[in-house]
Write an enzyme that holds these catalytic residues in place. Structure first.
Site, PDB file in Angstrom:
ATOM      1  N   CYS A 138      28.882   3.423 -25.029  1.00 24.92           N
ATOM      2  CA  CYS A 138      28.915   4.843 -25.343  1.00 24.92           C
ATOM      3  C   CYS A 138      27.624   5.328 -25.986  1.00 24.92           C
ATOM      4  O   CYS A 138      27.299   6.512 -25.916  1.00 24.92           O
ATOM      5  CB  CYS A 138      30.099   5.148 -26.258  1.00 24.92           C
ATOM      6  SG  CYS A 138      31.718   4.824 -25.504  1.00 24.92           S
ATOM      7  N   ALA A 139      26.880   4.441 -26.630  1.00 24.25           N
ATOM      8  CA  ALA A 139      25.620   4.836 -27.274  1.00 24.25           C
ATOM      9  C   ALA A 139      24.530   5.141 -26.262  1.00 24.25           C
ATOM     10  O   ALA A 139      23.493   5.723 -26.608  1.00 24.25           O
ATOM     11  CB  ALA A 139      25.147   3.733 -28.220  1.00 24.25           C
TER      12      ALA A 139
END
Length: 354
Positions: A138-139
């Site tokens: 997700c980063a």
């Protein structure tokens, strides 16, 4: 300075509601000893609808990792080009104006990367650089923005294209019965996003400073266990507590830029879940409404992994955008536990091509 232009976002046509998710959990796991807890956690996500690339009856099957990965490639090739074209149109650029494609995804694997296919299929120049990022989860949405910023800082007249393609539903594992897995089955959705970072001109967020921060000794809190059946998502129950150590990192980034992170004009934050947003509001000392774009993404699409920050930013554009030179913060969180952070000012730009 480099400007992050309006993102283009697309979600698949198949929809599953919160009510359908809860009923599936009840019917498929009726004898699960922690079913009540799992149901409560899913309800607390606030995710009303999610979009998936297959009908739910197909999603619940597991034909094997090979077939799933073939489906990932097929769906990416079918859906990504139109999203890219809208992003290019919004940035008032052509494929031939792009110098690097940064492609982020953690839900399928291709080699060569989809970037090679895109260069051929959409007539990007053969000199276009390729930067696929597969392991930041997700980063990666925040990381893509930061790497595009770095590239355009090094090459001030260059333009970068960011593409995030996440089909989280293709990672569903019917044999994973931990509470974290059941929660994930009700949290993650599918989505594609693209955005251009222009080295010169453009309307959007003029990127000024970026940074990364990794919380020590948390690398096993969000992870994939890679098996013959594919990617098995591991989610530690301590993940929701990570905003307390990450908020100071966000404050430091803004502080090093001479800004107060508690008093900015807009915030574009990865919506990993409602507690992530609630805790960050508390520890960053900002009003909950500051994260309204992220909350809307979570409610309507679920957690669409690396595409969240781009969709939240798209919602800021759709609201009309803030005033000229409004100050903002963008941040993505993911495995590591890692934060990828950016600060910048809004600009209405001067439009025009390269």
């Amino acid at each position: 300075m480099a400007t992050l232009c309006r993102p283009s976002v697309s979600v698949p046509e198949h929809v599953i509601t919160m009510e359908e998710t809860l009923e599936l959990a009840r019917s498929r796991h009726a004898d699960h000893p922690q079913l009540a807890l799992a149901l409560r956690l899913i309800e607390n996500t606030g995710v009303k609808t999610r979009h998936i690339v297959q009908p739910i009856e197909e999603t619940l099957k597991h034909p094997g990792f090979e077939d799933r990965n073939k489906l990932y490639e097929h769906e990416a090739k079918a859906r990504v080009p139109a999203v890219i074209q809208r992003a290019l149109d919004d940035a008032e650029l052509l494929t031939t104006d792009i110098d690097v494609i940064i492609y982020v995804s953690c839900t399928g694997f291709m080699m060569p990367s989809l970037t090679a296919w895109l260069i051929n299929e959409m007539d990007f120049d053969s000199t276009t650089r390729q930067l696929p990022i597969a392991q930041l989860g997700c980063a990666a949405g925040g990381a893509a923005i930061n790497r595009a910023h770095d590239f355009c800082t090094a090459y001030p007249n260059a333009n970068a294209l960011i593409v995030a393609c996440e089909f989280c539903s293709l990672c569903y594992q019917p044999t994973d019965l931990g509470v974290g897995s059941l929660l994930s089955n009700g949290l993650f959705g599918d989505g594609i996003a693209a955005a251009v970072v222009r080295g010169r001109g453009g309307r959007g967020v003029r990127l000024e400073r970026n940074g990364s921060y990794l919380i020590p000794k948390t690398e096993d809190w969000i992870a994939y266990d890679v098996r013959a059946t594919g990617f098995h998502f591991l989610l530690d129950k301590r993940v929701p507590t990570t905003m307390e150590p990450l908020a100071p990192a966000l404050k430091d980034l803004a502080g090093n830029h001479g800004w107060d992170a508690t008093d900015l004009d807009f915030y574009i934050i990865h919506a990993g879940g409602p507690r992530i947003l609630d805790d960050l509001s508390k520890f960053l000392e900002v009003e909950p409404n500051a994260f309204r774009f992220s909350r809307s993404t979570l409610t309507e699409y679920g957690n669409i992994a690396s595409a969240v920050v781009l969709d939240a930013l798209r919602r800021l554009f759709d609201e009309g955008g803030p005033e000229e030179r409004a100050r903002g913060l963008l941040a993505g969180f993911g495995p590591g536990i890692t934060a990828e952070m950016t600060v910048g000012r809004w600009t209405d730009g001067d439009g025009g091509g390269r």
